[in-house]
Design an enzyme around this catalytic site. Sequence first.
Site, PDB file in Angstrom:
ATOM      1  N   CYS A   1     -74.947 -78.590 -45.218  1.00 31.47           N
ATOM      2  CA  CYS A   1     -74.826 -79.142 -46.569  1.00 31.47           C
ATOM      3  C   CYS A   1     -74.555 -80.647 -46.549  1.00 31.47           C
ATOM      4  CB  CYS A   1     -73.701 -78.417 -47.304  1.00 31.47           C
ATOM      5  SG  CYS A   1     -73.306 -79.120 -48.918  1.00 31.47           S
TER       6      CYS A   1
ATOM      7  N   TYR B   1     -83.524 -82.687 -53.533  1.00 27.79           N
ATOM      8  CA  TYR B   1     -83.345 -81.310 -53.998  1.00 27.79           C
ATOM      9  C   TYR B   1     -84.198 -81.034 -55.233  1.00 27.79           C
ATOM     10  CZ  TYR B   1     -79.730 -80.019 -50.698  1.00 27.79           C
ATOM     11  OH  TYR B   1     -79.072 -79.700 -49.535  1.00 27.79           O
TER      12      TYR B   1
END
Length: 425
Positions: free
Chosen positions: A146, A284
């Site tokens: 992440c 993203y």
Amino acid sequence: GMAIRFRGALLSSVAILLSVTETLAFRAAPSWARPSGLARDKATCGAAVRRARQAPLVGLRCMADDKVQKGFNVLELTGALLPQGALVTGVKTGWRFAWTTLMRELAPQSKDGSYVRPRYDFQGVIGKGRFQDEAGRYHLYAGLACPWCHRVELVRSVRGLEDYMSMTRVLDRPEEASRGGWIFTRQNPDPVIGAKDLREVYDALSEGDKGFRGRCTAPLLVDKKGKKIVNNESADLMRMLNSVKPALKENDHRWRVDLCPEELRTKIDEVNEWVYKDVNNGVYQCGFATTQAGYDAAEGRLTAALARLDALLSTQRFLVGDRITEADLRLFPTAVRFDAVYNSFFRCSRQRISDLPNLNAWLRDMMRARGVRETVDIPGYRESYFGQLFPLNPSGIIPAAPVVDLDSDPARGPTDPASMFHLRQ
């Protein structure tokens, strides 16, 4: 959990459709062309459906050659009975519906099919209210792949906060997590409450007795002493960790590193705003877009922002002047993953960081800063993205890694702490 249920439903539906179609195809085919492995009656068809619900789809023996897999051989066997166009259209429609539903569960969408990052629910600050600035009191949960976790880990590392704040790496395994995707392993168990996954931490340490309702995200900072959640917003965590003063060894001056000097804060905030919108979140939005319009808009902003960064770094060593600031640590996790993951996996394919000379040199310069290289694991990133984000890569196949140079000397300046960081007096 929701993604897994949808995947199971999708596989079962496709298995049933193909099993029934297979039976019809058997009846329509001449006797000499009927493969022995196909279902011949309702009972056999029902057994095939039950087996398909319990195991992954596998190809049956094809008509001509047992060594060649043709799946259910539907297209060859149903030409006269079921037009190919109808079959393909039906499967595409069903697959797209299931895929879009999965994507919205994984990544909430706006009406135009663009990814919308969720808001965060905890906004405590170390040093304010009940969260006293106290070494050893706080614990950080962070996921390896992440980038939002990585930026917090970077502050912890470059400022020498390892003893001030403990940390546990959580593993992304949505099949094993009760909600969300983060679990604990035997190698990295939960030291705070002995939880099995991050959802149990959220439930146990949230206010009230009904548990936590919402997305169980990482990074997550908790107060071990008070058994409360402090904060789960990476931007807040970065800034508060820049303010704490750990008790380090006499000759360890990492605590002096100041990533957000007061006189540069306005400029840092300005850079953070557009880098977050168009680059950190932009990749993203490219990868999680469910419409062409949503993707095109995000990709256009990303490409323009990368060009802007390359131009900016042609005139100065770092994003806000001649030393590393919070702005650089916010960009770095995205940049170090870009060529290895986002360029192909998230369809950020117009250009690579390697194609932008100044941005590429900045990335290699950052790798030389004390406390940065230790936080990087590109093979781990690739395994996580390609192997675990099922809606974007159902096969789980991890492609061959591109050549990414992070080691050659960028010749942008000396690497001693005083030359790379702002230091408090």
